[in-house]
Design a protein around this motif. Structure first.
Motif, PDB file in Angstrom:
ATOM      1  N   VAL A  37     -28.662 -11.279-102.359  1.00 38.08           N
ATOM      2  CA  VAL A  37     -28.359 -11.663-103.846  1.00 38.08           C
ATOM      3  C   VAL A  37     -29.084 -10.858-104.784  1.00 38.08           C
ATOM      4  O   VAL A  37     -28.602 -11.025-106.027  1.00 38.08           O
ATOM      5  N   GLN A  38     -29.974  -9.983-104.100  1.00 36.35           N
ATOM      6  CA  GLN A  38     -30.405  -8.948-105.092  1.00 36.35           C
ATOM      7  C   GLN A  38     -30.565  -7.588-104.264  1.00 36.35           C
ATOM      8  O   GLN A  38     -30.856  -7.682-102.953  1.00 36.35           O
ATOM      9  N   LYS A  39     -30.422  -6.429-104.827  1.00 39.38           N
ATOM     10  CA  LYS A  39     -30.300  -5.206-104.156  1.00 39.38           C
ATOM     11  C   LYS A  39     -31.407  -4.210-104.782  1.00 39.38           C
ATOM     12  O   LYS A  39     -31.338  -4.137-106.102  1.00 39.38           O
ATOM     13  N   ILE A  40     -31.960  -3.378-104.225  1.00 35.97           N
ATOM     14  CA  ILE A  40     -33.076  -2.334-104.600  1.00 35.97           C
ATOM     15  C   ILE A  40     -32.657  -1.252-104.152  1.00 35.97           C
ATOM     16  O   ILE A  40     -32.739  -0.453-102.899  1.00 35.97           O
ATOM     17  N   ARG A  76     -33.303  -5.431-100.080  1.00 37.95           N
ATOM     18  CA  ARG A  76     -32.273  -6.548-100.216  1.00 37.95           C
ATOM     19  C   ARG A  76     -33.049  -7.869-100.215  1.00 37.95           C
ATOM     20  O   ARG A  76     -34.142  -7.948 -99.330  1.00 37.95           O
ATOM     21  N   ARG A  77     -32.460  -8.566-101.061  1.00 40.98           N
ATOM     22  CA  ARG A  77     -33.294  -9.981-101.345  1.00 40.98           C
ATOM     23  C   ARG A  77     -32.323 -11.061-101.052  1.00 40.98           C
ATOM     24  O   ARG A  77     -31.168 -10.807-101.416  1.00 40.98           O
ATOM     25  N   PRO A 103     -35.952 -15.999-102.454  1.00 36.12           N
ATOM     26  CA  PRO A 103     -37.054 -16.376-101.643  1.00 36.12           C
ATOM     27  C   PRO A 103     -37.358 -15.364-100.410  1.00 36.12           C
ATOM     28  O   PRO A 103     -38.694 -15.384-100.250  1.00 36.12           O
ATOM     29  N   PHE A 104     -36.362 -14.530-100.075  1.00 38.66           N
ATOM     30  CA  PHE A 104     -36.578 -13.686 -98.887  1.00 38.66           C
ATOM     31  C   PHE A 104     -36.484 -12.142 -99.117  1.00 38.66           C
ATOM     32  O   PHE A 104     -35.480 -12.130-100.249  1.00 38.66           O
ATOM     33  N   LEU A 105     -37.168 -11.106 -98.843  1.00 38.35           N
ATOM     34  CA  LEU A 105     -37.228 -10.080 -99.089  1.00 38.35           C
ATOM     35  C   LEU A 105     -37.191  -9.068 -97.871  1.00 38.35           C
ATOM     36  O   LEU A 105     -37.883  -9.522 -96.990  1.00 38.35           O
ATOM     37  N   ARG A 106     -36.118  -8.074 -97.845  1.00 36.38           N
ATOM     38  CA  ARG A 106     -36.527  -7.087 -96.612  1.00 36.38           C
ATOM     39  C   ARG A 106     -36.366  -5.588 -97.220  1.00 36.38           C
ATOM     40  O   ARG A 106     -35.689  -5.429 -98.147  1.00 36.38           O
ATOM     41  N   VAL A 107     -37.200  -4.757 -96.854  1.00 38.23           N
ATOM     42  CA  VAL A 107     -37.003  -3.475 -96.876  1.00 38.23           C
ATOM     43  C   VAL A 107     -37.027  -2.332 -95.760  1.00 38.23           C
ATOM     44  O   VAL A 107     -37.303  -2.886 -94.769  1.00 38.23           O
ATOM     45  N   GLY A 108     -36.736  -0.989 -96.227  1.00 37.15           N
ATOM     46  CA  GLY A 108     -36.629  -0.181 -95.046  1.00 37.15           C
ATOM     47  C   GLY A 108     -36.300   1.131 -95.481  1.00 37.15           C
ATOM     48  O   GLY A 108     -35.672   1.440 -96.604  1.00 37.15           O
ATOM     49  N   PRO A 109     -36.584   2.133 -94.509  1.00 36.96           N
ATOM     50  CA  PRO A 109     -36.000   3.407 -94.652  1.00 36.96           C
ATOM     51  C   PRO A 109     -34.339   3.412 -94.763  1.00 36.96           C
ATOM     52  O   PRO A 109     -33.589   2.527 -93.978  1.00 36.96           O
ATOM     53  N   PHE A 110     -33.584   4.373 -95.461  1.00 37.49           N
ATOM     54  CA  PHE A 110     -32.491   4.304 -95.412  1.00 37.49           C
ATOM     55  C   PHE A 110     -32.107   6.008 -95.930  1.00 37.49           C
ATOM     56  O   PHE A 110     -32.615   6.634 -96.756  1.00 37.49           O
ATOM     57  N   VAL A 111     -30.959   6.255 -95.349  1.00 41.51           N
ATOM     58  CA  VAL A 111     -30.486   7.800 -95.556  1.00 41.51           C
ATOM     59  C   VAL A 111     -28.940   7.922 -95.186  1.00 41.51           C
ATOM     60  O   VAL A 111     -28.802   7.523 -94.136  1.00 41.51           O
ATOM     61  N   MET A 112     -28.527   8.817 -95.737  1.00 38.74           N
ATOM     62  CA  MET A 112     -27.101   9.543 -95.459  1.00 38.74           C
ATOM     63  C   MET A 112     -27.040  10.722 -95.517  1.00 38.74           C
ATOM     64  O   MET A 112     -27.336  11.404 -96.665  1.00 38.74           O
ATOM     65  N   GLY A 113     -26.680  11.561 -94.705  1.00 38.56           N
ATOM     66  CA  GLY A 113     -26.794  12.856 -94.665  1.00 38.56           C
ATOM     67  C   GLY A 113     -27.462  13.649 -93.274  1.00 38.56           C
ATOM     68  O   GLY A 113     -27.408  12.733 -92.321  1.00 38.56           O
ATOM     69  N   SER A 119     -36.825  -4.292 -92.561  1.00 34.94           N
ATOM     70  CA  SER A 119     -38.187  -5.098 -92.262  1.00 34.94           C
ATOM     71  C   SER A 119     -37.595  -6.507 -91.741  1.00 34.94           C
ATOM     72  O   SER A 119     -36.959  -7.195 -92.034  1.00 34.94           O
ATOM     73  N   ALA A 120     -38.646  -7.200 -91.184  1.00 31.66           N
ATOM     74  CA  ALA A 120     -38.689  -8.377 -90.881  1.00 31.66           C
ATOM     75  C   ALA A 120     -38.615  -9.229 -92.224  1.00 31.66           C
ATOM     76  O   ALA A 120     -39.092  -8.827 -93.103  1.00 31.66           O
ATOM     77  N   PRO A 121     -37.974 -10.457 -92.291  1.00 30.81           N
ATOM     78  CA  PRO A 121     -37.883 -11.009 -93.676  1.00 30.81           C
ATOM     79  C   PRO A 121     -39.256 -11.583 -94.053  1.00 30.81           C
ATOM     80  O   PRO A 121     -40.001 -12.105 -93.424  1.00 30.81           O
ATOM     81  N   ILE A 122     -39.412 -11.495 -95.479  1.00 32.87           N
ATOM     82  CA  ILE A 122     -40.858 -11.842 -95.864  1.00 32.87           C
ATOM     83  C   ILE A 122     -40.630 -12.634 -96.984  1.00 32.87           C
ATOM     84  O   ILE A 122     -39.818 -12.823 -97.929  1.00 32.87           O
ATOM     85  N   ASN A 123     -41.154 -14.090 -96.475  1.00 31.52           N
ATOM     86  CA  ASN A 123     -41.045 -15.360 -97.548  1.00 31.52           C
ATOM     87  C   ASN A 123     -41.780 -15.166 -98.540  1.00 31.52           C
ATOM     88  O   ASN A 123     -42.664 -15.857 -98.521  1.00 31.52           O
ATOM     89  N   ILE A 124     -41.351 -14.532 -99.839  1.00 27.59           N
ATOM     90  CA  ILE A 124     -41.970 -14.361-101.116  1.00 27.59           C
ATOM     91  C   ILE A 124     -42.024 -15.945-101.563  1.00 27.59           C
ATOM     92  O   ILE A 124     -42.795 -16.051-102.536  1.00 27.59           O
TER      93      ILE A 124
END
Length: 415
Positions: free
Chosen positions: A356-359, A342-343, A386-396, A302-307
């Motif tokens: 700096v951080q990963k989900i 990802r943060r 400070p910033f967070l991005r999230v989104g769909p992910f898959v390998m297969g 996603s676009a960066p989210i300024n938390i």
């Protein structure tokens, strides 16, 4: 807990709230520097992202992408500040330029033209209070009215303060990059006066050093507090916009969650591009068809989210989405994530190495997905960057579908 400050205005105004004396009780969680209010409240500007990425000046790129994508309101909700400081110097110094469909960007073209993408913008005309005073003031008052309605609706407990100081204006005069300074100083005073009188907003004014700023700001926000010693101001209660009367908890921080307009605000960081034949959009569902290379990675962020979060001041968010897997066992067994986060420290980074951080906890098997059935996922995530991005992910090489993506502030009493 520190009072969270969001600053819209001149970059010269940053210094008074960065020093150690004030950092104990005020934290800047988000800034939109040298951005006019008219641009801040405008709709996004179409730009060539590939040309934008060719820009070498990261500081400029960070500023320019906010001008293009108009992330200000989203970042206001994301950072959920105690204090919003409005500084109208950028409106007075730069004005705006309008594109051919009526959207605005701050007219800081001498600086922005350094980025290759700026040269390709289809712009129409410029507006500046020095040359089109009545027209510009009309644009500005309209933008201010929209902002105040937004704040009343979503952030009613955020304290709004005007920067009436003229340090930035005077610095521009000294540097010789401002014409008709007396007139523009008058305009700046008029804008501040109008905003203050129309919306009952307090003004920080005068020649301030760092201590003066902290004392004035605190006295304006907390007028019943009588102690002027800045070292003791940290005991003041923090306003957190937790009232049930506001709508901050209803705002989806994921911009364009249905991937419309060719996935505007999304960034492809995998092997399969969004315009690939494997990708389809049907009634708000993102569909990734199977029969592809099982080792090909699909990943959108996603676009960066300024938390505006930090390890000392973490923020909890509610992430939810629906997911469908045609064949759960066809997902790569050692990388069976179906959604990631990802943060970052900035609003430009996207790579896993820069995070700096990963989900990476949304794994198909741990989520108990069943082949051929939709499942709704709800997770509370803690953000410490400070910033967070999230989104769909898959390998297969099976068909995956995502829909109803949502990221909102977490309210403890909703559990």
């Amino acid at each position: 807990m520190k009072k969270k400050v969001f600053l819209l205005g001149s970059s010269q105004f940053l210094q008074p709230i960065k020093l150690e004396e004030t950092s104990n009780f005020y934290a800047i969680v988000a800034t939109k520097l040298d951005m006019s209010l008219v641009s801040f409240m405008s709709s996004p500007i179409n730009y060539d992202r590939q040309k934008f990425l060719l820009g070498k000046d990261k500081k400029l790129n960070s500023q320019l992408i906010s001008e293009y994508e108009k992330d200000g309101l989203n970042d206001l909700i994301a950072s959920n500040p105690d204090v919003l400081i409005l500084d109208f110097f950028s409106d007075v110094k730069y004005g705006v330029v309008e594109n051919i469909i009526g959207n605005f960007i701050t007219n800081n073209n001498k600086k922005y033209v350094i980025n290759p993408s700026f040269q390709g913008l289809k712009m129409s005309r410029a507006f500046h209070p020095l040359y089109e005073y009545d027209t510009y003031v009309k644009l500005w008052t309209g933008a201010l009215a929209e902002l105040m309605v937004f704040l009343k609706t979503y952030l009613p407990e955020t304290k709004v303060v005007l920067n009436g100081g003229q340090e930035a204006l005077k610095l521009s005069i000294i540097e010789g990059d401002l014409n008709n300074a007396d007139f523009l100083m008058m305009v700046l005073n008029e804008l501040n006066q109008f905003a203050s009188e129309t919306y009952s907003l307090p003004i920080i004014s005068g020649e301030m050093n760092q201590i003066d700023f902290a004392t004035q700001l605190t006295q304006l926000i907390y007028p019943d507090y009588e102690n002027n010693h800045v070292n003791e101001l940290a005991v003041l209660p923090t306003v957190s916009n937790e009232s049930s009367s506001n709508k901050v908890y209803h705002w989806n921080l994921i911009r364009n969650p249905k991937f419309e307009r060719e996935a505007e605000f999304w960034t492809n960081v995998g092997d399969i591009s969004f315009d690939d034949d494997y990708i389809k959009l049907v009634d708000g569902e993102l569909i990734l068809h199977g029969e592809r290379d099982k080792n090909a990675l699909f990943s959108l962020l996603s676009a960066p989210i300024n938390i505006g979060a930090s390890p000392e001041n973490p923020v909890e968010l509610e992430l939810s989405y629906d997911v469908f897997a045609d064949d759960v066992f066809a997902i790569e067994i050692y990388r069976d994530y179906i959604f990631i986060g990802r943060r970052f420290e900035d609003n430009l980074s996207v790579s896993n190495n820069d995070a700096v951080q990963k989900i990476y906890e949304h794994q198909a098997k741990l989520l108990n997905l069943t082949s051929g059935k939709w499942k709704k996922i709800n997770k509370i995530i803690t953000v410490t960057a400070p910033f967070l991005r999230v989104g769909p992910f898959v390998m297969g090489n099976t068909t995956l579908k995502w829909r109803n993506l949502s990221l909102k502030h977490h309210r403890e009493d909703s559990e």
